[in-house]
Design a protein around this motif. Sequence first.
Motif, PDB file in Angstrom:
ATOM      1  N   GLU A 201      69.849  -6.933  14.155  1.00  0.00           N
ATOM      2  CA  GLU A 201      70.141  -7.023  15.270  1.00  0.00           C
ATOM      3  C   GLU A 201      68.792  -7.111  16.536  1.00  0.00           C
ATOM      4  O   GLU A 201      68.324  -7.402  16.966  1.00  0.00           O
ATOM      5  CB  GLU A 201      71.508  -6.715  15.364  1.00  0.00           C
ATOM      6  N   ALA A 202      68.779  -5.617  16.463  1.00  0.00           N
ATOM      7  CA  ALA A 202      67.422  -5.164  16.950  1.00  0.00           C
ATOM      8  C   ALA A 202      66.213  -6.035  16.581  1.00  0.00           C
ATOM      9  O   ALA A 202      65.728  -6.403  17.430  1.00  0.00           O
ATOM     10  CB  ALA A 202      67.680  -3.691  16.240  1.00  0.00           C
ATOM     11  N   SER A 203      65.759  -5.805  15.582  1.00  0.00           N
ATOM     12  CA  SER A 203      65.045  -6.316  14.620  1.00  0.00           C
ATOM     13  C   SER A 203      65.078  -7.837  15.207  1.00  0.00           C
ATOM     14  O   SER A 203      63.845  -8.257  15.609  1.00  0.00           O
ATOM     15  CB  SER A 203      64.396  -6.165  14.157  1.00  0.00           C
ATOM     16  N   LEU A 204      65.687  -8.598  14.665  1.00  0.00           N
ATOM     17  CA  LEU A 204      65.925 -10.086  15.126  1.00  0.00           C
ATOM     18  C   LEU A 204      65.289 -10.035  17.159  1.00  0.00           C
ATOM     19  O   LEU A 204      65.130 -10.941  17.541  1.00  0.00           O
ATOM     20  CB  LEU A 204      66.996 -10.268  14.913  1.00  0.00           C
ATOM     21  N   ALA A 205      66.232  -9.346  17.210  1.00  0.00           N
ATOM     22  CA  ALA A 205      66.392  -9.691  19.010  1.00  0.00           C
ATOM     23  C   ALA A 205      64.695  -8.937  19.466  1.00  0.00           C
ATOM     24  O   ALA A 205      64.409  -9.666  20.192  1.00  0.00           O
ATOM     25  CB  ALA A 205      66.938  -8.864  19.867  1.00  0.00           C
ATOM     26  N   LEU A 206      64.085  -8.851  18.610  1.00  0.00           N
ATOM     27  CA  LEU A 206      62.706  -8.492  19.569  1.00  0.00           C
ATOM     28  C   LEU A 206      61.903  -9.517  19.141  1.00  0.00           C
ATOM     29  O   LEU A 206      60.706  -9.547  18.928  1.00  0.00           O
ATOM     30  CB  LEU A 206      62.509  -6.887  18.329  1.00  0.00           C
ATOM     31  N   GLY A 207      61.957 -10.824  18.268  1.00  0.00           N
ATOM     32  CA  GLY A 207      61.217 -11.355  17.906  1.00  0.00           C
ATOM     33  C   GLY A 207      60.775 -11.841  16.652  1.00  0.00           C
ATOM     34  O   GLY A 207      59.859 -11.679  16.246  1.00  0.00           O
ATOM     35  N   ALA A 208      61.321 -10.440  15.342  1.00  0.00           N
ATOM     36  CA  ALA A 208      60.520 -10.551  14.370  1.00  0.00           C
ATOM     37  C   ALA A 208      60.830 -11.093  13.965  1.00  0.00           C
ATOM     38  O   ALA A 208      62.516 -12.284  14.026  1.00  0.00           O
ATOM     39  CB  ALA A 208      61.273  -9.466  13.933  1.00  0.00           C
ATOM     40  N   THR A 209      60.887 -12.330  12.285  1.00  0.00           N
ATOM     41  CA  THR A 209      61.397 -12.997  12.061  1.00  0.00           C
ATOM     42  C   THR A 209      62.431 -12.737  11.055  1.00  0.00           C
ATOM     43  O   THR A 209      62.938 -11.960  10.323  1.00  0.00           O
ATOM     44  CB  THR A 209      59.659 -14.040  11.083  1.00  0.00           C
TER      45      THR A 209
ATOM     46  N   MET B  89      71.918 -14.974  19.979  1.00  0.00           N
ATOM     47  CA  MET B  89      71.726 -13.489  18.398  1.00  0.00           C
ATOM     48  C   MET B  89      73.140 -14.576  18.185  1.00  0.00           C
ATOM     49  O   MET B  89      73.309 -14.077  16.502  1.00  0.00           O
ATOM     50  CB  MET B  89      72.493 -13.033  19.074  1.00  0.00           C
ATOM     51  N   VAL B 117      62.223 -17.552  17.402  1.00  0.00           N
ATOM     52  CA  VAL B 117      61.894 -16.749  17.428  1.00  0.00           C
ATOM     53  C   VAL B 117      61.121 -16.200  18.462  1.00  0.00           C
ATOM     54  O   VAL B 117      60.959 -14.997  19.798  1.00  0.00           O
ATOM     55  CB  VAL B 117      60.950 -16.482  15.964  1.00  0.00           C
ATOM     56  N   ARG B 121      61.895 -12.939  21.667  1.00  0.00           N
ATOM     57  CA  ARG B 121      61.028 -12.183  22.254  1.00  0.00           C
ATOM     58  C   ARG B 121      60.299 -11.783  23.645  1.00  0.00           C
ATOM     59  O   ARG B 121      60.251 -11.859  24.813  1.00  0.00           O
ATOM     60  CB  ARG B 121      59.452 -12.712  21.462  1.00  0.00           C
ATOM     61  N   PHE B 127      71.414  -3.484  23.369  1.00  0.00           N
ATOM     62  CA  PHE B 127      72.472  -3.563  23.058  1.00  0.00           C
ATOM     63  C   PHE B 127      73.349  -2.075  23.105  1.00  0.00           C
ATOM     64  O   PHE B 127      72.861  -1.502  24.026  1.00  0.00           O
ATOM     65  CB  PHE B 127      72.194  -3.387  21.003  1.00  0.00           C
ATOM     66  N   ASN B 131      70.092   1.762  19.458  1.00  0.00           N
ATOM     67  CA  ASN B 131      70.290   1.269  17.976  1.00  0.00           C
ATOM     68  C   ASN B 131      68.774   1.526  17.824  1.00  0.00           C
ATOM     69  O   ASN B 131      68.512  -0.459  16.552  1.00  0.00           O
ATOM     70  CB  ASN B 131      70.174  -0.629  17.376  1.00  0.00           C
ATOM     71  N   PHE B 133      65.315   1.759  15.416  1.00  0.00           N
ATOM     72  CA  PHE B 133      65.070   1.918  13.899  1.00  0.00           C
ATOM     73  C   PHE B 133      65.423   2.974  13.224  1.00  0.00           C
ATOM     74  O   PHE B 133      64.186   4.213  13.612  1.00  0.00           O
ATOM     75  CB  PHE B 133      63.649   1.343  13.637  1.00  0.00           C
ATOM     76  N   PHE B 143      57.300  -1.561  16.845  1.00  0.00           N
ATOM     77  CA  PHE B 143      57.878  -2.681  15.993  1.00  0.00           C
ATOM     78  C   PHE B 143      57.011  -3.282  16.283  1.00  0.00           C
ATOM     79  O   PHE B 143      56.619  -4.693  15.669  1.00  0.00           O
ATOM     80  CB  PHE B 143      58.952  -2.699  15.845  1.00  0.00           C
TER      81      PHE B 143
END
Lengths: 318, 287
Positions: A201-209, B89, B117, B121, B127, B131, B133, B143
């Motif tokens: 979720e964190a990754s997707l929320a940062l705009g990662a595909t 989300m 996407v 951004r 959250f 969380n 990484f 990242f």
Amino acid sequence: MTTGSRPLRPGHDAAAFRRHQILRENVIAWILRGCAFSAVAGLLLIVLFVFKEAWPILGDRVTQQEANLAGFFSQPLWQPVSETPKYGFTPLFAGTIKVVLVSMLFAVPIGVLAALFATEFASPRLREILKPCIELLAGIPSVVLGFFGLMVLASWLQPITHAPVRLNAFNAGIALGLGIIPTVFTVCEDALRAVPKSFREASLALGATPWQTAWNVALPAASAGVGAGVLLGLARAVGETMIVLMASGNAAITSGDVFDSARTFSATIAAELAEVVVGSPHYATLFFLGALLFLLTFFINVAAGAFVDRLRRKLAGA
Amino acid sequence: MTVQTPERPAVTQEPPRATPPPPTVRAQQPETAEGASPTHLSARGLDLFYGAHQALKKVSIEIPSHSVTAIIGPSGCGKSTLLRSFNRMNDLIPNVRIMGELRVSDIDILAATTDVVELRRRVGMVFQRPNPFPKSIFENVAFGLRMLGLKDRNELEIRVEDSLRRAALWDEVKDRLDRSAMALSGGQQQRLCIARSLAVEPEVLLMDEPASALDPTATARIEELVLDLKARYTIVVVTHNMQQAARISDRTAFMLQGELIEFDDTRRMFTSPHQKLTEDYITGRFG
Ligand SMILES: Nc1ncnc2c1ncn2[C@@H]1O[C@H](COP(=O)(O)OP(=O)(O)O)[C@@H](O)[C@H]1O
Ligand SMILES: [Mg+2]
């Protein structure tokens, strides 16, 4: 505990029941203990037997005159049944490396990427079909995979690879790889599923595909398990016998070409042990090979464990 | 800025706006809720279903830019669901159906043509549980930038430092950027997550109970940070802590069972709410 308590119902002897219960618990504990120890005892017996039969190579003068450590590593040929037997490990070593390398290069990407697909991209429905299918592959007896490699795969591959012989290291490596894919897949899939959803979720929320998330977040977070899967696959590849015996052509030649026939440690033992004279130098040599193989897979397994521990600690921030 | 003339120039860089552009570039000072700050984020008639369960019922809300909007309400009333709708989300949950209209600036969030996407951004999210990484502190913040294709080490370093400073974490971590983020305290981890979101230059920051897993000191730091950040970002904070909403927000939305009951200036909301339900909730009669 029982003395002061009221009976549950008239005539219920709590103390007697408790005595009986304790007895039963003890019996069960002993049965379980027996099972656990018999497994360990079996392992010990096997190890003892293998090392005992291999011992003449290190400790018996007569055997050493024909088969000895120096010869294993300096003698370039493996010809144990010729006029003057030659026990050079080099061709077997070359064969093992080639077959294992091909199988790993084939199975690891497929196993890992299939696990990535199953956990990160497939719909729940598709995953429910995909997983059992790949795991079924693990249930195929290796003799069947070997047969497939011998009859089918070899005929498919040769026109593509233009190998001089049908049965070669490449062919055996691919067949072996089919047997290893489920090992790599299953362990990787477990590891990937254990990655917390919050990372994704964190990754997707940062705009990662989704692919960036799978590759840069899920896979690294599961790296301990993925590494373990790869090492377990490697251990299986090194020890696997039937597939290579049937699909590799079994020629003990020292060559770096994967399209030449090859013979591995494991296939050598399987092919020759049935006809060897018990107690002969050849016999001891085969057991010595077996002991080496055992040590090798043992260390791979230990390394897998240590690797997983270290990565886990690293990921946890220690 | 283009001057309003009867004939518009053929090529305009500015997207069409509902309100005429303000005479100056964006006001840096936070404005009061009554101020003229334009709507940045809006929902109109939003319905959301998890399978057969309706979690949002005809929610309409207009969130002004460069302000802090708090969403309060009892557990399960749909606060997180509403928040997660703004950056889609909820797409990750199977069997979700969503109807109505959602906009951020000029983007129609729910349109099939909207690039999720790119949307995510622009609309960042923090959250409930920190969380980070399982990577280094540096790599956590870098990242999003790496995912955008930024590779230049120098630029990455500049942006990582800048983001960490904006998240009020730089001084605490500048000597150990290559250490694992998992070794930070919970409060530091949460500020790291905020820094990570800021690094990709979002316009909106959605925060789902960002302090609920933290101790009071760490909570106070997050609250201070939120107040600092509203000069540059539009912030929507879900909280079940009414004192927190009162302390940090300009506007407060009160939700109950999937409905938006009241949305008003925070001070007014907590002193003289219009709805009986709101009053009952903030005086602690239920929830
Ligand atoms: N993934 C989900 N699947 C099904 N129902 C959900 C899911 N997430 C939330 N809900 C339901 O939607 C309602 C609103 O949930 P949520 O938005 O998480 O509330 P809040 O954040 O205000 O506590 C609750 O009734 C909850 O049970
Ligand atoms: Mg919530």
